[in-house]
Structure formats: structure tokens, C-alpha cells
Motif scaffolding. Structure first.
Motif, PDB file in Angstrom:
ATOM      1  N   MET A   1       0.842  -1.203   0.000  1.00 39.80           N
ATOM      2  CA  MET A   1       0.000   0.000   0.000  1.00 39.80           C
ATOM      3  C   MET A   1       0.876   1.252   0.000  1.00 39.80           C
ATOM      4  N   ASP A   2       0.424   2.263  -0.729  1.00 43.90           N
ATOM      5  CA  ASP A   2       1.090   3.554  -0.789  1.00 43.90           C
ATOM      6  C   ASP A   2       1.054   4.204   0.593  1.00 43.90           C
ATOM      7  N   PRO A   3       2.201   4.695   1.101  1.00 45.78           N
ATOM      8  CA  PRO A   3       2.209   5.339   2.429  1.00 45.78           C
ATOM      9  C   PRO A   3       1.229   6.500   2.551  1.00 45.78           C
ATOM     10  N   VAL A   4       1.061   7.268   1.485  1.00 48.64           N
ATOM     11  CA  VAL A   4       0.107   8.390   1.518  1.00 48.64           C
ATOM     12  C   VAL A   4      -1.310   7.861   1.694  1.00 48.64           C
ATOM     13  N   ALA A   5      -1.626   6.784   0.956  1.00 50.80           N
ATOM     14  CA  ALA A   5      -2.949   6.184   1.075  1.00 50.80           C
ATOM     15  C   ALA A   5      -3.165   5.623   2.475  1.00 50.80           C
ATOM     16  N   LEU A   6      -2.137   4.979   3.024  1.00 49.74           N
ATOM     17  CA  LEU A   6      -2.249   4.427   4.384  1.00 49.74           C
ATOM     18  C   LEU A   6      -2.490   5.538   5.398  1.00 49.74           C
ATOM     19  N   LEU A   7      -1.771   6.649   5.249  1.00 52.42           N
ATOM     20  CA  LEU A   7      -1.947   7.773   6.165  1.00 52.42           C
ATOM     21  C   LEU A   7      -3.358   8.345   6.051  1.00 52.42           C
ATOM     22  N   ALA A   8      -3.845   8.462   4.818  1.00 56.24           N
ATOM     23  CA  ALA A   8      -5.193   8.993   4.605  1.00 56.24           C
ATOM     24  C   ALA A   8      -6.249   8.072   5.204  1.00 56.24           C
ATOM     25  N   ILE A   9      -6.052   6.771   5.039  1.00 55.10           N
ATOM     26  CA  ILE A   9      -7.015   5.808   5.573  1.00 55.10           C
ATOM     27  C   ILE A   9      -6.981   5.818   7.092  1.00 55.10           C
ATOM     28  N   PHE A  10      -5.784   5.902   7.670  1.00 56.31           N
ATOM     29  CA  PHE A  10      -5.695   5.991   9.132  1.00 56.31           C
ATOM     30  C   PHE A  10      -6.410   7.242   9.631  1.00 56.31           C
ATOM     31  N   ALA A  11      -6.170   8.359   8.943  1.00 58.05           N
ATOM     32  CA  ALA A  11      -6.824   9.608   9.344  1.00 58.05           C
ATOM     33  C   ALA A  11      -8.338   9.491   9.232  1.00 58.05           C
ATOM     34  N   ALA A  12      -8.816   8.804   8.172  1.00 59.28           N
ATOM     35  CA  ALA A  12     -10.255   8.622   7.998  1.00 59.28           C
ATOM     36  C   ALA A  12     -10.835   7.754   9.104  1.00 59.28           C
ATOM     37  N   LEU A  13     -10.123   6.680   9.469  1.00 65.00           N
ATOM     38  CA  LEU A  13     -10.583   5.819  10.561  1.00 65.00           C
ATOM     39  C   LEU A  13     -10.586   6.571  11.883  1.00 65.00           C
ATOM     40  N   ALA A  14      -9.553   7.396  12.087  1.00 69.06           N
ATOM     41  CA  ALA A  14      -9.483   8.180  13.321  1.00 69.06           C
ATOM     42  C   ALA A  14     -10.626   9.187  13.389  1.00 69.06           C
ATOM     43  N   LEU A  15     -10.878   9.874  12.281  1.00 66.45           N
ATOM     44  CA  LEU A  15     -11.987  10.833  12.256  1.00 66.45           C
ATOM     45  C   LEU A  15     -13.316  10.112  12.401  1.00 66.45           C
ATOM     46  N   GLY A  16     -13.427   8.935  11.763  1.00 65.80           N
ATOM     47  CA  GLY A  16     -14.635   8.143  11.908  1.00 65.80           C
ATOM     48  C   GLY A  16     -14.872   7.735  13.350  1.00 65.80           C
ATOM     49  N   GLY A  17     -13.796   7.348  14.038  1.00 62.86           N
ATOM     50  CA  GLY A  17     -13.907   7.024  15.454  1.00 62.86           C
ATOM     51  C   GLY A  17     -14.311   8.225  16.284  1.00 62.86           C
ATOM     52  N   THR A  18     -13.767   9.396  15.934  1.00 63.44           N
ATOM     53  CA  THR A  18     -14.122  10.625  16.650  1.00 63.44           C
ATOM     54  C   THR A  18     -15.607  10.934  16.476  1.00 63.44           C
ATOM     55  N   VAL A  19     -16.089  10.843  15.233  1.00 64.18           N
ATOM     56  CA  VAL A  19     -17.509  11.091  14.964  1.00 64.18           C
ATOM     57  C   VAL A  19     -18.380  10.078  15.694  1.00 64.18           C
ATOM     58  N   LYS A  20     -17.958   8.819  15.678  1.00 68.21           N
ATOM     59  CA  LYS A  20     -18.731   7.773  16.349  1.00 68.21           C
ATOM     60  C   LYS A  20     -18.773   8.007  17.858  1.00 68.21           C
ATOM     61  N   GLY A  21     -17.647   8.412  18.424  1.00 71.01           N
ATOM     62  CA  GLY A  21     -17.621   8.701  19.849  1.00 71.01           C
ATOM     63  C   GLY A  21     -18.523   9.856  20.224  1.00 71.01           C
ATOM     64  N   ALA A  22     -18.642  10.819  19.322  1.00 65.47           N
ATOM     65  CA  ALA A  22     -19.469  11.995  19.597  1.00 65.47           C
ATOM     66  C   ALA A  22     -20.947  11.730  19.387  1.00 65.47           C
ATOM     67  N   THR A  23     -21.278  10.945  18.349  1.00 59.32           N
ATOM     68  CA  THR A  23     -22.676  10.809  17.943  1.00 59.32           C
ATOM     69  C   THR A  23     -23.230   9.397  18.078  1.00 59.32           C
ATOM     70  N   GLY A  24     -22.351   8.389  18.218  1.00 59.30           N
ATOM     71  CA  GLY A  24     -22.792   6.998  18.256  1.00 59.30           C
ATOM     72  C   GLY A  24     -22.776   6.326  16.912  1.00 59.30           C
ATOM     73  N   ALA A  25     -22.487   7.052  15.838  1.00 55.05           N
ATOM     74  CA  ALA A  25     -22.488   6.486  14.483  1.00 55.05           C
ATOM     75  C   ALA A  25     -21.617   7.365  13.597  1.00 55.05           C
ATOM     76  N   GLY A  26     -21.390   6.905  12.353  1.00 60.26           N
ATOM     77  CA  GLY A  26     -20.708   7.765  11.396  1.00 60.26           C
ATOM     78  C   GLY A  26     -19.351   7.304  10.925  1.00 60.26           C
ATOM     79  N   ALA A  27     -18.766   6.256  11.543  1.00 62.05           N
ATOM     80  CA  ALA A  27     -17.435   5.829  11.110  1.00 62.05           C
ATOM     81  C   ALA A  27     -17.408   5.369   9.650  1.00 62.05           C
TER      82      ALA A  27
END
Length: 248
Positions: A1-27
Motif C-alpha cells: 500500500m502507498d504510504p500516503v494512502a495508508l496515512l489517509a485511511i488511518f486519518a479517515a478511521l481516526a476521524l470516523g472514530g471521533t464522529v462515532k464517539g461523539a454521535t454513536g455512528a458515522g465511522a
């Protein structure tokens, strides 16, 4: 996997977790479009399979005392599970462009509903009468595109449930879909053991950032948080439409 893609996916999962923690859904509505933008929709659906099952199981256990009485939640989960089973087999046969358009359209509808009808309310009696078609449609979209938010979240948000009740209800619905989706992905040959390992690993950033989301929900205005997330989703939807329609 491309390191840039991996970083973007990690950031998306992290943001998804943040949204889920705040609202209960959205990851998934955050993570699947990002993964699809770098790879394809199928990989996004598969990577989110185990996080959907495990993170929602944890949330349901935590908020189990707040389930809506009368069997409503279990009807919602059952219909979603049936729809998700059918949708997973569509995931295996539909062309990539159709799947990309499905994800982009789903995100766009979700954004539109959030912006256009913020005041709309749905009474519980009315919600009960339409629970089967709503849940089947949500499951079908989840199975085929990995995102049920345009239907699930819009439906439950319209009921104006208290946050603990909302989290318990939406978690049960997501679990219903996940318990049929994971075996179905294996049965279709889409989910292999290496990808299953990636799916389990994807749970880590989601769980790591869920407490941050819960903290932000207490500190940040709901309106400000919504605008931030909807702005990001708008950019992702535009990117997916561009890739699907131009191939580039």
C-alpha cells in the motif's frame, strides 16, 4: 500500500472514530469514501466489517439499559440484517463504477437530508409503521456500498431520540447488519484472511479516537461539529463522483 494512502485511511478511521464517539455512528460514512477514493468500494466495505461489528457491540453493551421497549429495535435490526445479506451479494457482482456512484450518491443524500430538514420530527408510532421498509433499504445500502447512514441516521435522527437511546438503537441496527455481512463476505470470496486481518486492525484507530469524540461532544457545539464533518463529506462525495464519471 502507498504510504500516503495508508496515512489517509488511518486519518479517515481516526476521524470516523471521533464522529462515532461523539454521535454513536458515522465511522463508515467517513472511512468508506476515503478508502474507495484510493482503492475501491469493496475494500472499504471489507475493512469496515469488523470495526462495525465490534465497536457497535461495545457501544450496545455500554448503553443496553436505554433500548426502546416493545421490540422496535429488534425489528429494525432484523430488517437491516435481511437487507444487508442481499446487498452483500450485489457488492460481489456490481461494476466498480456503479459501486462508486452508490457511495457518492449515498453520502450526497445524507448531506442533503441533514441540511434540508434539520427540524423534521418522526413520531414513534409512525416510525414503527415504516420500520420494515426503512430497515430493509438501510441494510441493502450497507451491504452494497458499506454506508447505511443516508437511511439509518436520517430515520433515527428524525425520531429525536435522546443520545443514549439513539446510540443503543443505532448500535443494535449496525450489529444486525454486521453479523450477516461478515459471513456473507467470506461466502462470496470477497473477504480473505489477509483482508480480515486488516479489518480487525482497523478497529484500533476507531476505538482510540472514540473517547476524543465523546469529549468533543461535551465541549464543542453540535452545530460546529456537524459543519466540519459535512464539509469533509462534501469534498469526498465530489471526489467520488469525479472518479466514477471520468475514471480518473
Amino acid at each position: 500500500m502507498d504510504p500516503v494512502a495508508l496515512l489517509a485511511i488511518f486519518a479517515a478511521l481516526a476521524l470516523g472514530g471521533t464522529v462515532k464517539g461523539a454521535t454513536g455512528a458515522g465511522a463508515p460514512v467517513i472511512a468508506v469514501p476515503v478508502i474507495a477514493a484510493f482503492y475501491d468500494v469493496r475494500l472499504g466495505v471489507m475493512i469496515m466489517a469488523m470495526p462495525n461489528l465490534l465497536s457497535n457491540s461495545w457501544q450496545l453493551w455500554r448503553y443496553r439499559a436505554h433500548l426502546i421497549p416493545g421490540g422496535f429495535t429488534w425489528m429494525l435490526a432484523g430488517g437491516a440484517a435481511a437487507g444487508c445479506l442481499a446487498g452483500t451479494f450485489l457488492l460481489a457482482v456490481l461494476p466498480d463504477r456503479v459501486l462508486l456512484l452508490a457511495v457518492a450518491f449515498g453520502v450526497a443524500v445524507y448531506i442533503g437530508l441533514r441540511l434540508a430538514r434539520p427540524e423534521f420530527r418522526l413520531a414513534l408510532d409512525t416510525a414503527r409503521r415504516i420500520v420494515w421498509p426503512v430497515s430493509l433499504g438501510a441494510g441493502l445500502l450497507q451491504g452494497a456500498a458499506g454506508i447505511s447512514a443516508p437511511i439509518t441516521l436520517s430515520y433515527l435522527n428524525a425520531m429525536r431520540l435522546a443520545r443514549p437511546v439513539f446510540i443503543a438503537t443505532v448500535s443494535t441496527c449496525f450489529i444486525g447488519m454486521a453479523v450477516v455481512q461478515v459471513p456473507a463476505l467470506f461466502a462470496t470470496g470477497l473477504l480473505t484472511l489477509p483482508v480480515f486481518g486488516l479489518s480487525v486492525a482497523a478497529l484500533a484507530p476507531i476505538l482510540l479516537f472514540m473517547p476524543l469524540g465523546a469529549w468533543l461532544a461535551r465541549k464543542m457545539s453540535a452545530e460546529g461539529f456537524d459543519k466540519l464533518v459535512l464539509g469533509l463529506l462534501s469534498a469526498l462525495a465530489a471526489r467520488l463522483f469525479y472518479v466514477a464519471l471520468t475514471g480518473g
